[in-house]
Design an enzyme around this catalytic site. Structure first.
Site, PDB file in Angstrom:
ATOM      1  N   CYS A 119       0.844  -1.197   0.000  1.00  0.00           N
ATOM      2  CA  CYS A 119       0.000   0.000   0.000  1.00  0.00           C
ATOM      3  C   CYS A 119       0.876   1.242   0.000  1.00  0.00           C
ATOM      4  O   CYS A 119       1.886   1.314   0.711  1.00  0.00           O
ATOM      5  CB  CYS A 119      -0.901  -0.016   1.235  1.00  0.00           C
ATOM      6  SG  CYS A 119      -1.830   1.516   1.485  1.00  0.00           S
TER       7      CYS A 119
ATOM      8  N   ASN B 198     -10.523  27.892  10.311  1.00  0.00           N
ATOM      9  CA  ASN B 198      -9.822  27.082  11.305  1.00  0.00           C
ATOM     10  C   ASN B 198      -9.004  27.943  12.266  1.00  0.00           C
ATOM     11  O   ASN B 198      -9.010  27.712  13.485  1.00  0.00           O
ATOM     12  CB  ASN B 198      -8.911  26.080  10.587  1.00  0.00           C
ATOM     13  CG  ASN B 198      -8.246  25.100  11.525  1.00  0.00           C
ATOM     14  OD1 ASN B 198      -8.889  24.466  12.345  1.00  0.00           O
ATOM     15  ND2 ASN B 198      -6.925  24.963  11.416  1.00  0.00           N
TER      16      ASN B 198
ATOM     17  N   GLU C 236      -9.887  33.937   1.329  1.00  0.00           N
ATOM     18  CA  GLU C 236      -9.872  32.567   0.802  1.00  0.00           C
ATOM     19  C   GLU C 236     -10.342  32.583  -0.644  1.00  0.00           C
ATOM     20  O   GLU C 236     -11.211  33.381  -1.016  1.00  0.00           O
ATOM     21  CB  GLU C 236     -10.794  31.692   1.666  1.00  0.00           C
ATOM     22  CG  GLU C 236     -11.143  30.331   1.105  1.00  0.00           C
ATOM     23  CD  GLU C 236      -9.922  29.447   0.888  1.00  0.00           C
ATOM     24  OE1 GLU C 236      -9.852  28.829  -0.187  1.00  0.00           O
ATOM     25  OE2 GLU C 236      -9.054  29.374   1.780  1.00  0.00           O
TER      26      GLU C 236
ATOM     27  N   CYS D 189       2.531  23.147   4.563  1.00  0.00           N
ATOM     28  CA  CYS D 189       2.488  21.700   4.330  1.00  0.00           C
ATOM     29  C   CYS D 189       3.544  21.278   3.311  1.00  0.00           C
ATOM     30  O   CYS D 189       3.508  20.166   2.799  1.00  0.00           O
ATOM     31  CB  CYS D 189       1.092  21.264   3.882  1.00  0.00           C
ATOM     32  SG  CYS D 189       0.499  22.042   2.376  1.00  0.00           S
TER      33      CYS D 189
END
Length: 446
Positions: free
Chosen positions: A75, A306, A322, A403
Site C-alpha cells: 500500500c 480554522n 480565501e 504543508c
C-alpha cells in the site's frame, strides 16, 4: 542489476527513502534506513541517480521497528512504518531545517518543540479508491499500491480510525453486491464529532450511474447497521454531493474546545486530516501570533475559519481571505454560529494573484497568519515586500503554517532577504505519522 548490489545508507530524503552513493551515482532506496547496509534492486535508472527497493537487510538500524500494518510495503498510503516514531519526527525536523538552509540560507533562531499526538488511527479524512478486479475475487477498496495506479488489496488500515479500518471488508462486499460495482470508483471519508464528542462517520460515494431501488435499500441497511452516513456524488463536481441516508443526520463538525469554537463542515470541504494535531497546532499558532483586542489581523488562505475564529475569540478584528467561495460562506456561517460575527470579516480572493494594490485595498494589518496549500504564498509575499519597499507599514509579525518545506523555504527567503523579517522560530507538526509528509509552522518578525 541483481540482488548482489550492496549499499550503505547515509540518510533519508524528504520522501523517506534511504540515500546512498555508489560509484558516483546517488541511490534512493525504498525501505532502507540510515546506517543500514542493504542489498537492493533498481527499478529506475538515470545517468546521475537510481531508484531502488530493498531486497535484503544485511545490517539493520537500531531505529528499525516492525511495521504495524501487514499491507505496508505494498500500500502506498504510508512510507515510514518501519522507522521508530521519535526518529520519524527527527527526520522531518531535519527535512525542514535542510530546506530552510539550502533554499533560503536561513536558520531559525529557535527550533520549536514537535507538535505530535497519536501515531495510529488518526486519519479523519481519506479518499479511498474502488476497483472491481475479478481476478482478485471482486471489489477492492483502499489506497493505491506504491508506485502504481492499482488499488491495494487491503482489509484493514492502521492509520484509519479502527471503526473504518474494520469496515473495509464490509465496504468491499457492499459495493460488490450493487448493480454498479464497476461504476463506483471512489469513497471519500470525512469524520466529525457531535456536541458530546461522539464521532460522526460520513462516506461519500462517487457514482457514475444511477442506483437501483434495491441498491438504495442496501445502502440504507448498511448505514443503519454500521452507524455511518452516506452521501452520494453523481457528478464530477462537489456541488453534486447530497445527503442520502439517514436524512436526519447531524451536520459534520469539529471542535476546538480551548477556544470555545465549533466548525461545521461538509464532507468534501477541506479540513485537517488529523483533528488531534490540528487542535495543538492551532494552540501553537495562537501562542506565536498573540492576538489581542484592538489589533487588526489577516488570516490568509483562511478556509472555513480554522484559525480565523480562534483569533477572533481573543477580541482582535480578523479579516479572512480565501479563494473558495464555498469555504468563505462556511466560514461566515461558523462565525455567526460561534458568536464571532462582530469582529470577523471574510472575502473571496485569489491569493495566488496577489498584488501590492490588492493587498493595500484590504487595509493595514498588525499581524498576519498565512496557511497556504502546497504551492505556498509566493505572490502574497512579493506583495508584502513591494509594500514595504514603498514605505507602507507591513504586518510586524507573521505566523506561517506550511504543508511543504520547499515552498515555505522559498517564501521565507523573500520575507527575510527582501522584506526585512527575521525567522524567529520554526518547527514541525507531525500531522501525518507513518508518512514522509512534513507540516510545519514558522514565526517571522520585522
Amino acid at each position: 542489476m541483481t540482488n548482489a548490489n550492496i549499499a550503505t545508507i547515509e540518510s533519508l530524503d524528504h520522501d523517506g527513502q534511504g540515500v546512498a552513493h555508489v560509484e558516483g551515482k546517488t541511490l534512493f532506496i525504498e525501505g532502507a534506513l540510515p546506517g543500514e547496509r542493504v542489498e537492493y534492486l533498481s527499478y529506475r535508472r538515470k545517468p546521475s541517480f537510481e531508484k531502488a527497493s530493498v531486497t535484503r537487510i544485511l545490517r539493520a538500524s537500531f531505529q528499525r521497528v516492525t511495521p504495524r500494518c501487514r499491507h505496508f510495503g505494498i500500500c502506498g498510503g504510508c512510507s515510514m512504518q518501519h522507522l521508530d516514531e521519535l526518529a520519524q519526527t527527527a527526520v522531518k525536523q531535519r527535512v525542514l531545517e535542510d530546506a530552510l538552509w539550502h533554499i533560503a540560507r536561513l536558520r531559525p533562531e529557535t527550533v520549536f518543540p514537535v507538535v505530535q499526538g497519536p501515531a495510529w488511527g488518526y486519519r479523519y479524512r481519506a479518499r479511498l479508491s474502488v476497483r472491481l478486479v475479478r481476478k482478485k475475487g471482486g471489489v477492492l477498496v483502499g489506497f493505491h499500491e506504491r508506485r502504481s495506479s492499482y488499488v491495494a488489496d487491503m482489509d484493514s488500515c492502521a492509520v484509519l480510525p479502527p471503526k473504518i479500518s474494520a469496515l473495509l471488508p464490509h465496504l468491499r462486499n457492499l459495493v460488490g453486491s450493487l448493480s454498479i460495482p464497476d461504476r463506483l470508483p471512489q469513497i471519500e471519508l470525512a469524520i466529525g464529532e457531535d456536541a458530546a464528542g461522539r464521532l460522526q462517520y460520513a462516506l461519500v460515494l462517487r457514482i457514475l450511474e444511477p442506483l437501483t431501488l434495491e441498491d438504495e435499500a442496501k445502502l440504507r441497511s448498511f448505514a443503519d447497521i454500521h452507524e455511518v452516513v452516506f452521501y452520494l456524488q453523481p457528478g464530477g463536481s462537489v456541488d453534486t454531493v447530497a445527503l442520502f441516508h439517514p436524512l436526519d443526520a447531524a451536520p459534520l463538525a469539529y471542535r476546538l474546545p480551548e477556544f470555545e469554537v465549533t466548525h461545521r463542515f461538509r464532507p468534501t470541504d477541506f479540513t485537517q486530516v488529523n483533528h488531534g494535531i490540528n487542535r495543538i497546532l492551532v494552540r501553537r499558532a495562537m501562542a506565536l501570533l498573540e492576538p489581542a483586542a484592538g489589533e487588526r489581523i489577516a488570516d490568509m488562505f483562511c478556509g472555513l475559519g480554522n484559525f480565523t475564529l480562534p483569533i477572533a475569540r481573543s477580541g482582535a478584528s480578523v479579516v479572512g481571505i480565501e479563494g473558495s467561495k464555498a469555504l468563505v460562506e462556511r466560514a461566515r456561517e461558523n462565525a455567526v454560529a460561534n458568536g464571532l460575527a462582530m469582529n470577523t470579516e471574510f472575502a473571496v480572493a485569489n491569493l495566488f494573484e496577489a498584488t501590492p494594490e490588492r493587498l493595500a485595498a484590504l487595509g493595514r494589518f498588525d499581524k498576519m497568519l498565512i496557511d497556504p496549500p502546497r504551492e505556498g504564498a509566493a505572490e502574497l509575499v512579493k506583495a508584502i515586500g513591494a509594500q514595504s519597499a514603498q514605505g507602507v507599514e507591513a504586518p510586524w509579525r507573521i505566523v506561517y503554517v506550511s504543508c511543504n518545506p520547499a515552498t515555505l523555504a522559498r517564501d521565507a527567503a523573500m520575507l527575510a532577504h527582501e522584506c526585512g523579517y527575521r525567522l524567529r522560530g520554526a518547527g514541525i507538526a507531525n500531522m501525518f505519522p507513518q508518512t514522509s509528509h512534513v507540516e510545519s509552522i514558522a514565526l517571522f518578525e520585522r
